[in-house]
Write a protein that holds these residues in place. Sequence first.
Motif, mmCIF file in Angstrom:
data_model
loop_
_atom_site.group_PDB
_atom_site.id
_atom_site.type_symbol
_atom_site.label_atom_id
_atom_site.label_comp_id
_atom_site.label_asym_id
_atom_site.label_seq_id
_atom_site.Cartn_x
_atom_site.Cartn_y
_atom_site.Cartn_z
ATOM 1 N N LYS A 212 0.825 -1.203 0.000
ATOM 2 C CA LYS A 212 0.000 0.000 0.000
ATOM 3 C C LYS A 212 0.866 1.263 0.000
ATOM 4 O O LYS A 212 1.970 1.272 0.553
ATOM 5 C CB LYS A 212 -0.915 0.001 1.233
ATOM 6 C CG LYS A 212 -1.853 -1.207 1.292
ATOM 7 C CD LYS A 212 -2.740 -1.145 2.515
ATOM 8 C CE LYS A 212 -3.623 -2.395 2.599
ATOM 9 N NZ LYS A 212 -4.498 -2.525 1.420
ATOM 10 N N PRO A 213 0.360 2.353 -0.592
ATOM 11 C CA PRO A 213 1.107 3.612 -0.597
ATOM 12 C C PRO A 213 1.484 4.085 0.802
ATOM 13 O O PRO A 213 2.538 4.704 0.995
ATOM 14 C CB PRO A 213 0.131 4.592 -1.272
ATOM 15 C CG PRO A 213 -0.714 3.720 -2.158
ATOM 16 C CD PRO A 213 -0.879 2.436 -1.380
ATOM 17 N N SER A 214 0.649 3.786 1.792
ATOM 18 C CA SER A 214 0.916 4.257 3.155
ATOM 19 C C SER A 214 2.167 3.627 3.755
ATOM 20 O O SER A 214 2.697 4.121 4.759
ATOM 21 C CB SER A 214 -0.285 3.949 4.058
ATOM 22 O OG SER A 214 -0.552 2.547 4.090
ATOM 23 N N GLN A 215 2.663 2.543 3.160
ATOM 24 C CA GLN A 215 3.870 1.903 3.663
ATOM 25 C C GLN A 215 5.141 2.643 3.260
ATOM 26 O O GLN A 215 6.214 2.379 3.798
ATOM 27 C CB GLN A 215 3.935 0.453 3.158
ATOM 28 C CG GLN A 215 2.819 -0.417 3.719
ATOM 29 C CD GLN A 215 2.765 -1.770 3.064
ATOM 30 O OE1 GLN A 215 2.856 -1.876 1.839
ATOM 31 N NE2 GLN A 215 2.639 -2.808 3.856
ATOM 32 N N LEU A 216 5.026 3.575 2.298
ATOM 33 C CA LEU A 216 6.169 4.379 1.865
ATOM 34 C C LEU A 216 5.767 5.855 1.897
ATOM 35 O O LEU A 216 5.669 6.513 0.863
ATOM 36 C CB LEU A 216 6.616 3.970 0.458
ATOM 37 C CG LEU A 216 7.279 2.602 0.326
ATOM 38 C CD1 LEU A 216 7.421 2.225 -1.142
ATOM 39 C CD2 LEU A 216 8.651 2.614 0.983
ATOM 40 N N PRO A 217 5.537 6.397 3.081
ATOM 41 C CA PRO A 217 5.011 7.763 3.178
ATOM 42 C C PRO A 217 6.073 8.828 2.943
ATOM 43 O O PRO A 217 7.275 8.577 3.048
ATOM 44 C CB PRO A 217 4.518 7.821 4.627
ATOM 45 C CG PRO A 217 5.458 6.901 5.361
ATOM 46 C CD PRO A 217 5.735 5.770 4.398
ATOM 47 N N VAL A 218 5.621 10.011 2.600
ATOM 48 C CA VAL A 218 6.482 11.192 2.619
ATOM 49 C C VAL A 218 6.071 12.022 3.831
ATOM 50 O O VAL A 218 4.963 11.873 4.362
ATOM 51 C CB VAL A 218 6.344 12.035 1.334
ATOM 52 C CG1 VAL A 218 6.789 11.236 0.127
ATOM 53 C CG2 VAL A 218 4.913 12.527 1.145
ATOM 54 N N PHE A 219 6.952 12.895 4.277
ATOM 55 C CA PHE A 219 6.687 13.605 5.519
ATOM 56 C C PHE A 219 6.229 15.045 5.303
ATOM 57 O O PHE A 219 5.869 15.727 6.253
ATOM 58 C CB PHE A 219 7.940 13.555 6.404
ATOM 59 C CG PHE A 219 8.315 12.145 6.750
ATOM 60 C CD1 PHE A 219 7.592 11.439 7.686
ATOM 61 C CD2 PHE A 219 9.359 11.509 6.089
ATOM 62 C CE1 PHE A 219 7.918 10.130 7.999
ATOM 63 C CE2 PHE A 219 9.684 10.203 6.398
ATOM 64 C CZ PHE A 219 8.967 9.508 7.353
ATOM 65 N N ARG A 220 6.234 15.489 4.052
ATOM 66 C CA ARG A 220 5.637 16.789 3.757
ATOM 67 C C ARG A 220 5.355 16.877 2.268
ATOM 68 O O ARG A 220 5.987 16.192 1.453
ATOM 69 C CB ARG A 220 6.545 17.936 4.177
ATOM 70 C CG ARG A 220 7.753 18.169 3.292
ATOM 71 C CD ARG A 220 8.632 19.288 3.827
ATOM 72 N NE ARG A 220 9.731 19.595 2.912
ATOM 73 C CZ ARG A 220 9.724 20.634 2.081
ATOM 74 N NH1 ARG A 220 8.702 21.452 2.059
ATOM 75 N NH2 ARG A 220 10.756 20.851 1.280
ATOM 76 N N VAL A 221 4.393 17.700 1.903
ATOM 77 C CA VAL A 221 4.045 17.951 0.505
ATOM 78 C C VAL A 221 4.439 19.391 0.183
ATOM 79 O O VAL A 221 4.025 20.328 0.877
ATOM 80 C CB VAL A 221 2.543 17.722 0.245
ATOM 81 C CG1 VAL A 221 2.190 18.124 -1.186
ATOM 82 C CG2 VAL A 221 2.178 16.270 0.498
ATOM 83 N N TYR A 222 5.241 19.557 -0.845
ATOM 84 C CA TYR A 222 5.761 20.874 -1.210
ATOM 85 C C TYR A 222 4.636 21.766 -1.747
ATOM 86 O O TYR A 222 3.855 21.362 -2.615
ATOM 87 C CB TYR A 222 6.844 20.718 -2.271
ATOM 88 C CG TYR A 222 7.470 22.019 -2.702
ATOM 89 C CD1 TYR A 222 8.282 22.745 -1.842
ATOM 90 C CD2 TYR A 222 7.247 22.519 -3.984
ATOM 91 C CE1 TYR A 222 8.867 23.931 -2.236
ATOM 92 C CE2 TYR A 222 7.824 23.706 -4.396
ATOM 93 C CZ TYR A 222 8.632 24.407 -3.505
ATOM 94 O OH TYR A 222 9.201 25.586 -3.900
ATOM 95 N N ASP A 223 4.580 23.004 -1.230
ATOM 96 C CA ASP A 223 3.544 23.938 -1.667
ATOM 97 C C ASP A 223 4.144 25.314 -1.964
ATOM 98 O O ASP A 223 3.473 26.332 -1.889
ATOM 99 C CB ASP A 223 2.462 24.063 -0.581
ATOM 100 C CG ASP A 223 1.202 24.742 -1.103
ATOM 101 O OD1 ASP A 223 0.919 24.613 -2.315
ATOM 102 O OD2 ASP A 223 0.521 25.400 -0.307
#
Length: 382
Positions: free
Chosen positions: A235-246
């Motif tokens: 699942k995508p949640s198993q390889l998370p990122v810690f912030r989304v660039y805005d």
Amino acid sequence: MLMNWRRRLTTAIAIAVAAIAIPALSLAQTIENLALGNDKAALQRFGTPKKTETIAGYTTNLYRLPSGIDFSATFEISTSRMVSLEGLWAGSGTGPFAGFGDFRFGETKLSDIKARTASNGILYTNVPLVAANASGSIEFSTFYDVAASANVVRFVTSIDREPLKTLRQRYGDKAYENAGASAVLRSLTVASRDYLERSAGKARVLDIGYGPVSWSPQTAPTNVNTPAISLARIKPSQLPVFRVYDGPRNFPDFSGRDSKFSTHRTRITNGMTDKPTFAGEFSVVQIGCGSSCSFAYVANNRTGEVYAAPVGGEHNLSLELKYEVGSRLMISQWGDYGANKCFVQFFSFDDGDWTELLKREVGALDACSKTVTENILSERKI
């Protein structure tokens, strides 16, 4: 390259692997019907060794068998017990069975090993993952613990000079990343972990989805007891990122760093005008290249740097990509028209590098007419 690989693995998450039936140990972990722990007297049936070497309390006997296999057995002098067994095939074409399931020397590929084991195995920091030989060939080493034992199996696959040349011409600096389907099994070693780590060292790193392998005795392909993993459990949640660039968009430097992508500068730039769609700060840009043909780039909205996707072009037709902005997981589905097969393939994207996590055939080519989501949900165990 080694440091990048280690860094990726230290951030890896565990992908769930279904339970594996473990065969009786009396039938497992044998090469040429010899098992670790056997007394050295069992070597008498092989006759006089072609070569004998003694180092630091251990003796290794090398035998050339009628099958063409070079068989090595190492025993501890003080106990006379076997601590390492190796089968090596130096011949051309398909060789004999290797003793591990349906694996054959000269036929089983590195990609087959990784698909069977569902990971890239163990990285021993004292052992190079890739090594060049004087002949011009390249060798790849993969290690796995053997389930329910204190032993480790090592698979060595290699690509000869001419196939390697073709691979470099086809993929350029991505040649080694695409070597899995070209490197074939040359040797298989099972050793006690204590003995192996005398040379390999104790420092080791485990790959994404790593788990010990179940060693099944040599069988016909239809009877092999293989690991099973459900695609729907990755699942995508198993390889998370810690912030989304805005922040503000920074476009590629097509006259410098990103010049090799300049042919598609307009498509890439247009694809970056919206918010990131993948791995926190990347836009995915998929570009057609003919009937059922497409390739893709991922472009960093923060730095402007561009990277090629690991799949695409005429070898990965009907390409569909599935991804999320909050995850480093890229799922691809594509067809091999020559083999009439449809595949689903999972990748992790880390610091500009792609790591293949899993590749599965999900059916004949017409299975690619379904969406990747449909095939993942309908596939149970492979």
